[in-house]
Design a protein around this motif. Sequence first.
Motif, PDB file in Angstrom:
ATOM      1  N   ASP A   1      -5.540 -10.402 -16.112  1.00  0.00           N
ATOM      2  CA  ASP A   1      -6.842  -9.900 -16.539  1.00  0.00           C
ATOM      3  C   ASP A   1      -7.081 -10.198 -18.011  1.00  0.00           C
ATOM      4  O   ASP A   1      -8.217 -10.436 -18.431  1.00  0.00           O
ATOM      5  CB  ASP A   1      -6.924  -8.386 -16.304  1.00  0.00           C
ATOM      6  CG  ASP A   1      -7.038  -8.038 -14.827  1.00  0.00           C
ATOM      7  OD1 ASP A   1      -7.272  -8.962 -14.021  1.00  0.00           O
ATOM      8  OD2 ASP A   1      -6.879  -6.850 -14.485  1.00  0.00           O
TER       9      ASP A   1
ATOM     10  N   CYS B   1      -9.909  -3.522  -3.521  1.00  0.00           N
ATOM     11  CA  CYS B   1     -11.042  -3.655  -4.448  1.00  0.00           C
ATOM     12  C   CYS B   1     -11.252  -5.124  -4.789  1.00  0.00           C
ATOM     13  O   CYS B   1     -10.404  -5.977  -4.502  1.00  0.00           O
ATOM     14  CB  CYS B   1     -10.793  -2.834  -5.715  1.00  0.00           C
ATOM     15  SG  CYS B   1      -9.467  -3.462  -6.781  1.00  0.00           S
TER      16      CYS B   1
ATOM     17  N   ARG C   1      -6.476 -10.805  -7.134  1.00  0.00           N
ATOM     18  CA  ARG C   1      -5.044 -10.765  -7.452  1.00  0.00           C
ATOM     19  C   ARG C   1      -4.203 -11.185  -6.258  1.00  0.00           C
ATOM     20  O   ARG C   1      -3.165 -11.842  -6.408  1.00  0.00           O
ATOM     21  CB  ARG C   1      -4.658  -9.345  -7.890  1.00  0.00           C
ATOM     22  CG  ARG C   1      -5.223  -8.918  -9.227  1.00  0.00           C
ATOM     23  CD  ARG C   1      -5.103  -7.432  -9.426  1.00  0.00           C
ATOM     24  NE  ARG C   1      -5.666  -7.000 -10.699  1.00  0.00           N
ATOM     25  CZ  ARG C   1      -6.061  -5.760 -10.957  1.00  0.00           C
ATOM     26  NH1 ARG C   1      -5.964  -4.825 -10.023  1.00  0.00           N
ATOM     27  NH2 ARG C   1      -6.558  -5.459 -12.129  1.00  0.00           N
TER      28      ARG C   1
ATOM     29  N   CYS D   1      -6.869   1.178  -3.004  1.00  0.00           N
ATOM     30  CA  CYS D   1      -5.913   0.067  -2.933  1.00  0.00           C
ATOM     31  C   CYS D   1      -4.502   0.591  -2.673  1.00  0.00           C
ATOM     32  O   CYS D   1      -3.753   0.011  -1.878  1.00  0.00           O
ATOM     33  CB  CYS D   1      -5.945  -0.754  -4.221  1.00  0.00           C
ATOM     34  SG  CYS D   1      -7.471  -1.692  -4.459  1.00  0.00           S
TER      35      CYS D   1
ATOM     36  N   ASN E   1      -6.655   1.908  -8.568  1.00  0.00           N
ATOM     37  CA  ASN E   1      -7.636   2.317  -7.560  1.00  0.00           C
ATOM     38  C   ASN E   1      -6.918   2.996  -6.389  1.00  0.00           C
ATOM     39  O   ASN E   1      -6.039   2.397  -5.747  1.00  0.00           O
ATOM     40  CB  ASN E   1      -8.411   1.086  -7.079  1.00  0.00           C
ATOM     41  CG  ASN E   1      -9.567   1.440  -6.169  1.00  0.00           C
ATOM     42  OD1 ASN E   1      -9.410   2.173  -5.202  1.00  0.00           O
ATOM     43  ND2 ASN E   1     -10.741   0.890  -6.479  1.00  0.00           N
TER      44      ASN E   1
ATOM     45  N   ARG F   1       0.393  -7.993  -8.879  1.00  0.00           N
ATOM     46  CA  ARG F   1      -0.512  -7.156  -9.669  1.00  0.00           C
ATOM     47  C   ARG F   1      -1.228  -6.119  -8.818  1.00  0.00           C
ATOM     48  O   ARG F   1      -1.729  -5.123  -9.334  1.00  0.00           O
ATOM     49  CB  ARG F   1      -1.549  -8.027 -10.381  1.00  0.00           C
ATOM     50  CG  ARG F   1      -1.005  -8.886 -11.512  1.00  0.00           C
ATOM     51  CD  ARG F   1      -0.459  -8.063 -12.666  1.00  0.00           C
ATOM     52  NE  ARG F   1      -1.289  -6.916 -12.971  1.00  0.00           N
ATOM     53  CZ  ARG F   1      -2.471  -6.973 -13.603  1.00  0.00           C
ATOM     54  NH1 ARG F   1      -2.958  -8.130 -13.972  1.00  0.00           N
ATOM     55  NH2 ARG F   1      -3.148  -5.878 -13.851  1.00  0.00           N
ATOM     56  N   VAL F   2      -1.285  -6.336  -7.504  1.00  0.00           N
ATOM     57  CA  VAL F   2      -1.917  -5.352  -6.623  1.00  0.00           C
ATOM     58  C   VAL F   2      -1.156  -4.028  -6.696  1.00  0.00           C
ATOM     59  O   VAL F   2      -1.745  -2.940  -6.627  1.00  0.00           O
ATOM     60  CB  VAL F   2      -1.968  -5.865  -5.169  1.00  0.00           C
ATOM     61  CG1 VAL F   2      -2.552  -4.801  -4.238  1.00  0.00           C
ATOM     62  CG2 VAL F   2      -2.796  -7.139  -5.098  1.00  0.00           C
TER      63      VAL F   2
ATOM     64  N   CYS G   1      -2.458  -1.707  -9.463  1.00  0.00           N
ATOM     65  CA  CYS G   1      -3.851  -1.264  -9.457  1.00  0.00           C
ATOM     66  C   CYS G   1      -3.930   0.263  -9.450  1.00  0.00           C
ATOM     67  O   CYS G   1      -3.193   0.937  -8.724  1.00  0.00           O
ATOM     68  CB  CYS G   1      -4.577  -1.826  -8.239  1.00  0.00           C
ATOM     69  SG  CYS G   1      -6.325  -1.378  -8.182  1.00  0.00           S
TER      70      CYS G   1
ATOM     71  N   ASP H   1     -11.152  -6.747  -7.613  1.00  0.00           N
ATOM     72  CA  ASP H   1     -10.126  -7.308  -8.492  1.00  0.00           C
ATOM     73  C   ASP H   1      -8.848  -7.615  -7.724  1.00  0.00           C
ATOM     74  O   ASP H   1      -8.223  -8.662  -7.924  1.00  0.00           O
ATOM     75  CB  ASP H   1      -9.817  -6.345  -9.642  1.00  0.00           C
ATOM     76  CG  ASP H   1     -10.934  -6.306 -10.668  1.00  0.00           C
ATOM     77  OD1 ASP H   1     -11.753  -7.250 -10.690  1.00  0.00           O
ATOM     78  OD2 ASP H   1     -10.993  -5.328 -11.440  1.00  0.00           O
ATOM     79  N   CYS H   2      -8.457  -6.693  -6.825  1.00  0.00           N
ATOM     80  CA  CYS H   2      -7.207  -6.893  -6.089  1.00  0.00           C
ATOM     81  C   CYS H   2      -7.318  -8.015  -5.054  1.00  0.00           C
ATOM     82  O   CYS H   2      -6.316  -8.660  -4.733  1.00  0.00           O
ATOM     83  CB  CYS H   2      -6.761  -5.595  -5.424  1.00  0.00           C
ATOM     84  SG  CYS H   2      -5.942  -4.469  -6.581  1.00  0.00           S
TER      85      CYS H   2
END
Length: 423
Positions: free
Chosen positions: A59, A191, A197, A213, A210, A204-205, A208, A193-194
Motif C-alpha cells: 500500500d 474487501c 492483495r 475479511c 476489516n 497481506r490479507v 487486514c 483492497d484485499c
Amino acid sequence: MENKAPRGTYDILPPVSGKWQYVEQILRETAALYGFHEIRTPIFEHTELFERGVGSTTDVVGKEMYTFKDRSDRSLTLRPENTASCARALIEHSVYSGILPVKWYYMGPMFRYDRPQAGRYRQFHQFGAEVFGSNDPRVDAEIILLLLDILQRLNLSDYELHLNSVGCTVCRSRYREKLVKHITPVQERLCRDCKQRYEQNPLRVLDCKNEKCQEAIQGYPRFFDYLCEDCREHYSQVKNSLTDNGVRFIHDDRLVRGLDYYTRTAFEVHIPGIGAQSAVGGGGRYDGLVEDCGGPQVPGIGFAMGIERLLLALQELDYDNLQDNYLDVFIAVMDHNFEDTALKTLQELRAAGIRSDKDYLCRSPKAQMKYADRLGARLVILIGEEEVRHKVFTVRDMNSKKQETVTAEDLLRYIRSILVKQD
C-alpha cells in the motif's frame, strides 16, 4: 492564500516542542547505550529505491507515496520510511566492507498520503534502529530489547509485544500456495483492497483490519506450521533469548507487517490503552533487502517507532509531565536602570549551564513575576537598588515562595543546590 498547514501536517509549538525534545533525548540516549550511532539520510530519494526495496505491491508504494518529477525529469519520492534509505547508504558508501555488524539509528520526518487521524499524519516522525551484517537470532532479540527499553524509560510499561516469523523465500513460497488455496473459495467476500492483495501479495490479507475479511478467512493455515527447519530454529532462539531476559510476548499468526522486505522475525508493540492506533512500533528481519537494492547479500533487522504515537500514549495514559521547568532562573529588575547588570548576570548563568531568561518588554516588577511564573521558572533573581548597592542578589523560590539574600560569590552554588534538590 490560506494560512493553514496542509492537511495531515501540523506545527509543533512550545511548550509541546519541549515534550518532543524530552522524548528525543530518551531515544538518543537509549540507542547510544546499545552501541547505535546516528545516520541522517536525504528526505527524498529516487522513486525506484522504494519500488524495489519496499515492494511495488505494498500500500505504501501503490497508494501512499509523495512522488514528483524534478526539473531534469527524474522521479523522486519523499521518503515514506527510512530502512530502504539506510540500505542504499550502506551500498553507496560500501559500509558493508568495513566492521560488521553496522548499528545505526535515525530520527526524522517521513511522508505518506494517508487519511489523517489521531496518531497518524501525512508528515509524521519516526525513530528507527537498523543492524546490518548479522543473522544471529540474538541480534533479533537485542533490537526488540532496545525498543522495549525505550518504552520502559518513558514509563510506558503497559505494552504487548506481538511476535511471529514470516519465514524465508523457501517456506514463504510453500505457505503462500496453501494460503491462496484457502482464500480462493471466499475471495468474493473480501474487501476491495484485499481482493487486490489476494492477486499480488496474499499474505497481506492476514493483516487486514476489516472484520468481514477476518471472518471470511477464518481457519486459515498458520505460517508457523510451514516454516522450514532453519527458520523454525531461528524463531525458537529468538523466543528463548527474549524469555531469558524476562520478556513476555504473544505469538501472533496474523502479524505479517506491511512491507515486502520482511523475512523471518516480525514484531509489533501495542499499547492497548491508546485506542485503535495502538501500535507504537514494530519491525523485523530483512535479509534480502540490501541485495534487492543492488548491493551484496547482507542480512539485516530493524524497527521504527512513531514519535507521534509515543506522545499520544504518554498523553492518554496520564504521563503528560514530560519535562521539568521551562526555565531554571528568571531575572527580574526592580528598576530599569539595572538592565545591563541583569543581562551580564544572565550570561554568567548561561555560561554555567543554567537555563535563564529575563524580560525585554519593560514590564513592571509585578508583571515580571507573573511572566516568570508563566514561563515555568523555578527561581527568580530580583535585582534592585538595594541588591546592587550591597553586591547581593535576592533569590525567590517560586515553589515555596521563600526568598534568600545571596552574595554574588555564592549565587551559582546556591542556585545549583536548589536545582539539585528539585531533580
